[in-house]
Design an enzyme around this catalytic site. Structure first.
Site, PDB file in Angstrom:
ATOM      1  N   ASP A  96      50.097  50.790  56.599  1.00 23.67           N
ATOM      2  CA  ASP A  96      49.796  52.112  56.094  1.00 23.67           C
ATOM      3  C   ASP A  96      48.420  52.412  56.645  1.00 23.67           C
ATOM      4  O   ASP A  96      47.553  51.549  56.625  1.00 23.67           O
ATOM      5  CB  ASP A  96      49.802  52.058  54.578  1.00 23.67           C
ATOM      6  N   ASP A 144      47.684  49.910  50.911  1.00 20.78           N
ATOM      7  CA  ASP A 144      46.698  49.880  49.840  1.00 20.78           C
ATOM      8  C   ASP A 144      46.752  51.067  48.892  1.00 20.78           C
ATOM      9  O   ASP A 144      46.018  51.107  47.920  1.00 20.78           O
ATOM     10  CB  ASP A 144      45.297  49.783  50.428  1.00 20.78           C
ATOM     11  N   CYS A 173      31.666  36.594  36.836  1.00 18.09           N
ATOM     12  CA  CYS A 173      31.645  37.924  36.234  1.00 18.09           C
ATOM     13  C   CYS A 173      31.767  37.816  34.714  1.00 18.09           C
ATOM     14  O   CYS A 173      31.044  38.472  33.976  1.00 18.09           O
ATOM     15  CB  CYS A 173      32.791  38.781  36.746  1.00 18.09           C
ATOM     16  N   ASP A 223      51.904  53.653  48.209  1.00 19.21           N
ATOM     17  CA  ASP A 223      52.554  52.539  48.874  1.00 19.21           C
ATOM     18  C   ASP A 223      53.184  51.567  47.909  1.00 19.21           C
ATOM     19  O   ASP A 223      53.921  50.677  48.325  1.00 19.21           O
ATOM     20  CB  ASP A 223      51.542  51.780  49.734  1.00 19.21           C
TER      21      ASP A 223
END
Lengths: 67, 826
Positions: B508, B695, B106, B699
């Protein structure tokens, strides 16, 4: 073996120089990025589209449906 | 590496009946959307297709471009240049955060593309901090142009104010590098002199030469001890002050003891010096610390994580005109206009306008909330369908979002008192050694006062916990490098131990077990002769006008239909004319006058109706779909003896649906971050070791409060900063691998410990009796360290459990007859 009394201090002097050079390089940010330079050797730009051998680029201008 | 079942560019699954391809190297490659097609073509046309072969396996969805390129134009203005760039003559430079960077390829792509852009003089990417330092000529290209290039490559650029550019990671990395270099060069030099000294032991050596070599070794070792090893001494001091001596104390005693003994020996002409052992020891430990630091730096920059949820620019309403200003310039009391699809830039109150707000990143609530004038709205949530004007109350770190960030930081700090196994053993070990050494000194003082000091020091050197100190870091380093190949990135080494002891795994729901984006679960047709494909296409055409997240469920039509006069009715739905007929999509009352009451059992899905001329034609059940491999992964977790629980901020029916499908007994809905944290603390005080998998932003505190935490790599950046382990890729399979690997790692650590302690225990009596000849002590010490390292390297051959291939697709929610095709994600 008496030459060692001269050679070892000389070696240490050069060592000191090397450490100083490395500290300077680190301080000037040359070692901030340790990941990319390793890749830069293998990553070169491909040939430019213009001189692509079979001229296949650009033949794919069949565009997707508009959105 | 880039061979994927999904989109060639962003690795998301390719929707059914979607036919976009990009020709790369003469072969057509499938992509998922026109945006990805554009980026891939841009990369190809710039001659940089090599990017695709050299990059790491991409995280699905990363690099998918945003549609809003016009946003960047405001950055071309002079006052923006003032705010974000530093001018020097005819050139300007700015630091830009490039969201979505994930590997070295990248940074290569960004650097090459930027430097090829006319007007840009240089671009330096720092992959550690994800920041790009760009220098350009303002006359030729604007800041907006630079940002536009980055955005065009599929990254999410954010210009950073110059003072926001403090980079503690870099300072730390530079210091660590210097220490490592001094230790390594020192070690090599001292080894050379040591070879001379050791051969001298056997062949005889001129006394002056021996003294000379010893003094030279002392000269080289001194900076290694006082510069490279300083963090260990500092750590030991802290440990002593806090009355919890850790591994740093025995390490410091070993380094300091061996060094002082050698110095004493050098000046008094004693039998032996241990400078080689000292430098080698310091080098290995410094190397271990360096690798650990690099892993830690991979976790995400907190300030960038917070600002990634905020818009870059806002429309501020001054007296009688509106101005687009950088969001960072907002202060309490400003009036701001927020259009549909934009993020709320600050905490505040709605002054005019009614809209639906998506607060899911903050609360986990998947349904949008309707907000009216007077209602409070929070920064980071997204305005869905109405234009609103708001009065700013809090900005930046004072917002709810900023508070959550601080909360998670504190929770992480106040983690349950966690002492590493090695630290625990080390503390006892140190005390034992000190008592023993004192005993030996006393005994020898009575027997032979002359030799008492030397023998005592040799006891300290022989017991040098070299192998003991290396036991844990070597195993963690080996496990860390192997796990990153298995798509798990460890940012906190301690997590491995917690993971190996784990008894409970808490999930979650949103986005962890489900895909985290709405999709059509079921289509019910009413008796109007409309078929399903056509119903979907009409709905898709109508939703093109909408920014509501529900619209994303329809975003992949099999054929694009044209819509005219589209109109969004706030809180109700959308309407428009498709192929000559007037269609409405939305709530039943909006679509048809005689709509039936929705009396069916609420299973958590949102119902959207399609109708024409006041008659209902179709009903779409929209919800969050389970990940294809969730069931298999969870069954595996149960099989290796873990208790599962689900703590979700979502509504009861939605949570129940997921819990039932995945057979999780302990499922709780509507949990606030505080509830979740309390639930976890309750489990912990009952003796459980809790691993949290989550995520969302909400959380973050919970992730930090659990014994160990795992976040998928598509998680919100803030959640990533709080997580100990990042799970790369779309699959949940690495989760199982993580637990297995952690247990294997701790097994190796325990073996190493047993070996190191066993070796020391057997060597100490001999040393105390003054029987260990110097060369035997040196060989023994090196051999025991070597065995520890080799044992740790066995972890680098750790294999992931065999995949249960496509059978896992049975884990989908069973009842979904209307679904035509299920894109499987690998």
């Amino acid at each position: 073996m008496d030459i060692l009394y001269f050679l070892i201090p000389l070696g240490l002097l050069l060592l000191g120089l090397a450490v100083w050079a490395f500290f300077w390089a680190v301080g000037s940010g040359q070692f901030d990025d340790l990941d990319t330079p390793a890749m830069r050797v293998v990553m070169d730009d491909d040939s430019h589209p213009a001189d692509a051998p079979d001229g296949s680029h650009g033949s794919d201008e069949r565009q997707a449906p508009d959105r | 590496m880039a061979t994927l079942d999904g989109c060639f560019h962003c690795a998301l699954p390719i929707p059914a009946n979607c036919d976009f391809t990009v020709e790369i190297d003469g072969k057509p490659k499938p992509v998922c959307c026109p945006g990805c097609k554009a980026v891939a073509e841009l990369i190809r046309d710039a001659g940089m297709t090599r990017y695709y072969t050299l990059r790491d396996t991409p995280t699905p969805g990363l690099g998918r471009p945003d549609a809003t390129a016009d946003e960047w134009q405001v950055f071309d203005r002079d006052d923006m240049l003032e705010a974000f760039a530093e001018r020097e003559g005819d050139r300007a430079s700015a630091s830009i955060f490039a969201g979505g960077m994930y590997c070295a390829a990248c940074s290569w792509l960004i650097e090459t593309t930027l430097t090829k852009t006319p007007g840009i003089l240089s671009a330096d990417v720092n992959p550690v901090t994800h920041r790009v330092l760009v220098t350009w000529r303002p006359g030729e290209i604007g800041l907006g142009g630079v940002l536009g290039v980055l955005s065009g490559l599929g990254y999410k650029p954010q210009p950073l104010a110059p003072d926001a550019d403090a980079r503690p990671e870099l300072v730390e990395q530079r210091a660590a590098l210097k220490r490592l270099l001094v230790a390594s060069i020192g070690m090599m030099q001292v080894m050379m002199f040591a070879v001379g000294l050791y051969s001298g032991q056997f062949q005889g050596i001129d006394e002056n030469m021996q003294r000379f070599l010893r003094f030279v070794s002392l000269f080289v070792t001194t900076p290694v001890v006082f510069y490279s090893a300083r963090p260990f001494f500092a750590g030991a001091m802290r440990g002593v002050r806090a009355r919890r001596p850790g591994m740093d104390l025995p390490v410091s005693i070993a380094i300091g003891g061996a060094y002082l003994a050698s110095v004493y020996s050098t000046f008094t002409g004693g039998a032996e010096v241990w400078f080689d052992s000292v430098t080698m020891f310091v080098f290995f430990l410094t190397l271990g610390r360096f690798l650990e630091m690099r892993a830690r730096h991979r976790s995400v920059d907190r300030s960038a994580a917070l600002s990634s949820l905020m818009p870059n620019t806002v429309t501020r309403i001054d007296a009688d005109e509106t101005r687009v200003v950088p969001a960072s310039q907002l202060v309490a009391g400003d009036r701001v206009r927020v259009r549909p699809g934009e993020a709320i830039p600050a905490d505040g109150v709605i002054e005019s306008g009614t809209t639906a707000i998506d607060e899911s990143v903050l609360t986990g609530e998947s349904q949008a909330q309707l907000k009216r004038p007077g209602d409070a709205i929070v920064a980071g949530s997204v305005n869905l369908d109405g234009v609103i004007e708001m009065r700013v109350r809090h900005t930046g770190v004072d917002t709810t979002l900023g508070t959550i960030g601080r909360l998670s930081e504190r929770a992480r700090y106040a983690r349950p008192a966690f002492v590493q196994l090695s630290d625990k053993i080390a503390s006892y070990f140190v005390v034992a050694i000190l008592i023993l050494a004192a005993g030996v000194a006393g005994a020898w003082y009575l027997v032979d006062a002359e030799r008492a000091f030397v023998v005592t020091l040799s006891v300290l050197v022989v017991t040098c916990p070299c192998a003991l100190a290396l036991a844990t870091p070597a195993a963690f380093a080996a496990a860390g490098s192997r796990l990153s190949e298995l798509h798990l990135l460890i940012t906190n080494g301690n997590a491995v131990e917690a993971l190996s002891r784990a008894t409970h795994v808490v999930f979650d729901k949103t986005g962890t077990l489900t895909r985290g984006m709405p999709s059509v679960l079921r289509v019910t047709l009413f008796d109007t002769g409309l078929d399903e494909t056509r119903a979907r296409n009409i709905a898709a055409a109508l939703e093109t006008a909408s920014t509501h997240p529900i619209a994303r469920a329809f975003s992949k039509p099999s054929a694009a239909l044209a819509v005219s006069e589209p109109k969004v009715v706030v809180g109700e739905g959308v309407e428009g004319i498709v192929e000559g007929r007037h269609w409405r999509l939305g709530s039943p009352a909006f679509v048809a006058a005689d709509a039936p009451d929705d009396t069916e059992i609420d299973d958590g899905a949102t119902r959207v109706f399609l109708g024409t001329d006041g008659r209902l034609a179709a009903r779409f059940d929209i919800g969050d779909e389970l990940r294809p491999d969730a069931r298999h992964a969870l069954n595996e977790l149960k099989r290796i003896g873990l208790d599962l629980a689900l703590l979700s901020g979502d509504r009861e029916p939605a949570v129940k649906r997921v819990a039932a499908a995945l057979d999780i007994r302990d499922a709780r809905a509507r949990c606030s971050p505080k509830d979740k944290l309390e639930a976890i603390h309750a489990l912990q005080s009952a003796g459980a070791t809790v691993v949290m998998v989550g995520d969302g932003i909400n959380d973050a505190p919970v992730l930090a409060g659990a014994d160990a935490s795992i976040a998928p790599s598509h998680a919100a950046l803030l959640a990533q900063t709080s997580a100990d382990i990042l799970m790369l890729g779309e699959s949940l399979e690495p989760l199982v691998t993580a637990f297995r690997a952690a247990r294997q790692t701790m097994r190796i650590v325990r073996q190493n410990m047993a070996w190191a302690i066993g070796y020391n225990l057997s060597a100490v009596p001999l040393a105390a009796a003054g029987l260990v000849p110097p060369w035997a002590a040196a060989i023994g010490m090196s051999a025991s360290s070597l065995i520890v390292v080799l044992n740790a390297l066995r972890l680098s051959r750790f294999e992931a459990p065999p995949r249960n291939d496509r059978a896992s697709s049975a884990g989908r929610i069973a009842s979904r007859p209307g679904r035509s095709r299920e894109p499987l994600v690998r």
